[in-house]
Enzyme design. Structure first.
Site, PDB file in Angstrom:
ATOM      1  N   LYS A   1       0.850  -1.183   0.000  1.00 34.41           N
ATOM      2  CA  LYS A   1       0.000   0.000   0.000  1.00 34.41           C
ATOM      3  C   LYS A   1       0.888   1.236   0.000  1.00 34.41           C
ATOM      4  O   LYS A   1       2.044   1.197   0.419  1.00 34.41           O
ATOM      5  CB  LYS A   1      -0.891   0.024   1.231  1.00 34.41           C
ATOM      6  CG  LYS A   1      -2.168   0.810   1.046  1.00 34.41           C
ATOM      7  CD  LYS A   1      -3.198   0.023   0.251  1.00 34.41           C
ATOM      8  CE  LYS A   1      -4.521   0.749   0.181  1.00 34.41           C
ATOM      9  NZ  LYS A   1      -5.568  -0.032  -0.501  1.00 34.41           N
TER      10      LYS A   1
ATOM     11  N   GLY B   1     -21.046   6.690   4.016  1.00 35.18           N
ATOM     12  CA  GLY B   1     -20.071   7.105   3.016  1.00 35.18           C
ATOM     13  C   GLY B   1     -20.548   6.856   1.610  1.00 35.18           C
ATOM     14  O   GLY B   1     -20.799   5.706   1.229  1.00 35.18           O
TER      15      GLY B   1
ATOM     16  N   GLY C   1     -18.927   7.738  -1.408  1.00 35.91           N
ATOM     17  CA  GLY C   1     -17.859   8.020  -2.354  1.00 35.91           C
ATOM     18  C   GLY C   1     -18.025   7.181  -3.606  1.00 35.91           C
ATOM     19  O   GLY C   1     -19.111   6.705  -3.923  1.00 35.91           O
TER      20      GLY C   1
ATOM     21  N   VAL D   1     -17.243   4.141  -4.343  1.00 33.08           N
ATOM     22  CA  VAL D   1     -17.774   2.801  -4.106  1.00 33.08           C
ATOM     23  C   VAL D   1     -19.099   2.864  -3.356  1.00 33.08           C
ATOM     24  O   VAL D   1     -20.072   2.202  -3.736  1.00 33.08           O
ATOM     25  CB  VAL D   1     -16.764   1.943  -3.336  1.00 33.08           C
ATOM     26  CG1 VAL D   1     -17.368   0.585  -2.987  1.00 33.08           C
ATOM     27  CG2 VAL D   1     -15.484   1.749  -4.156  1.00 33.08           C
TER      28      VAL D   1
END
Length: 359
Positions: free
Chosen positions: A88, A186, A188, A190
């Site tokens: 990552k 959330g 966003g 996705v």
């Protein structure tokens, strides 16, 4: 472009360090680049994991995030059956500083110095355009038009949706979402797509997001009920879908959850390992985050191998079957679903290591 390796002595006492193979600090003052790349494990192949751009409070917060996220990618890729390790990257965006092509090209140069041990892709705060800027400096990037999948978020959402179907069927005896109340935290890239699929399947939506305009769109498009970000986890619903940042499931929030199921797209949903036990003790069915949200990385990996759209969708939709197996095994062994997901990933890693040693 300096890539500064952190020593094991520097990392050994960090609570999020779990035998990471390599952690480097990346910086280019002229381009405004500062951040970290962490390679957790390359047993199965080069590490693949997205780049997160965030206005971190400090360097320590960024380092903790990259360590936790990279470990999660090892397990996500292993459980998904991919021949890829876990890594990552995080980029620390200073207050008021913009994202620029130069920033991402400098990031690409840092990746190039790692000689293929880390492959980047999109994550929170990045886009296909950003990945195209990265690709000017390195070939070790996914999520560009040239890589076959420019935006992995539709595949992530598809996998989360099928994971939700599996969880609903396991808990309620039917995969129908008609009348099922779902709280989506959330909206966003996705989260919006997950909510859209849930609405189309007949679910009643409660939603939260930090952006008021996004909430207004959700109310208009789906008749969703907007709930404050600080209250969405405690809404009286059948299923809570965390699709924002991590660590939202913790010793404070878990006692407040009224949903029978937690299944969402966010990474690192558990603040600490014991939170999986807290969920189980409350009778809440938990879909392990790296199991349910693997659709994007699956699509990126298969596209890079030249596989067809049909093959990608089939593999992503199979996330539902994987979760059904996890739920059943956790019940049989009287343990948490998170523990079973870890066991399955570790079993694959161990088997590959043994074959390698035997050879």
């Amino acid at each position: 472009m300096p890539v500064i390796a952190l020593s094991e002595a520097e990392l050994a006492s960090h609570p999020a360090f779990e035998g990471h193979e390599e952690v480097v600090r990346i910086e280019d003052e002229a381009a405004g680049l500062a951040g970290y790349i962490a390679i957790h494990d390359t047993t199965l192949g080069p590490s693949l994991g997205g780049c997160r751009v965030w206005r971190y409070a400090d360097e320590g917060a960024a380092l903790e995030d990259v360590l936790r996220l990279s470990r999660g990618m090892t397990y996500k890729n292993a459980l998904a059956g991919l021949n890829l390790g876990g890594g990552k990257a995080v980029i620390i965006l200073a207050p008021g500083a913009p994202k620029t092509p130069a920033l991402f090209e400098a990031f690409g140069a840092a990746i190039e110095e790692l000689a293929g041990r880390y492959i980047t892709a999109e994550d929170v705060g990045t886009s296909p355009a950003d990945m195209a800027d990265v690709a000017r400096a390195t070939k070790h990037v996914r999520g560009t038009p040239a890589s076959g999948v420019a935006d992995p978020s539709p595949y992530t959402a598809l996998g989360v949706f099928h994971g939700i179907l599996a969880a609903v069927e396991y808990r309620f005896g039917s995969s129908s979402l008609e009348g099922i109340r779902v709280a989506v935290q959330g909206l966003g890239h996705v989260g919006w797509r997950v909510a859209e699929k849930l609405h189309e399947a007949g679910a009643d939506l409660l939603v939260s997001d930090i952006d008021a305009k996004t909430l207004a769109r959700a109310e208009e498009a789906w008749g969703a009920l907007a709930v404050p970000v600080t209250e969405i986890h405690a809404a009286p619903v059948d299923l809570f879908a965390p699709c924002a940042l991590g660590a939202g499931l913790n010793r404070t929030t878990i006692p407040q959850i009224r949903a029978a199921i937690v299944a969402g797209a966010a990474n690192n949903q558990l603040a600490e390992a014991d939170d999986a036990t807290r969920l189980r003790e409350r009778g809440i069915l938990y879909a392990p985050d790296y199991a349910i949200n693997a659709g994007g990385v699956v699509a990126l990996a298969l596209a890079g191998a030249g596989r067809s759209q049909t093959e990608m969708r089939d593999k992503v939709e199979a996330i539902g079957s994987t979760l059904a197996s996890i739920f059943a095994r956790a019940a049989e062994e009287r343990t948490t679903t998170a523990a079973i997901a870890d066991q399955l990933a570790e079993e694959r890693l161990t088997a590959v290591k043994r074959r390698s040693q035997a050879a």
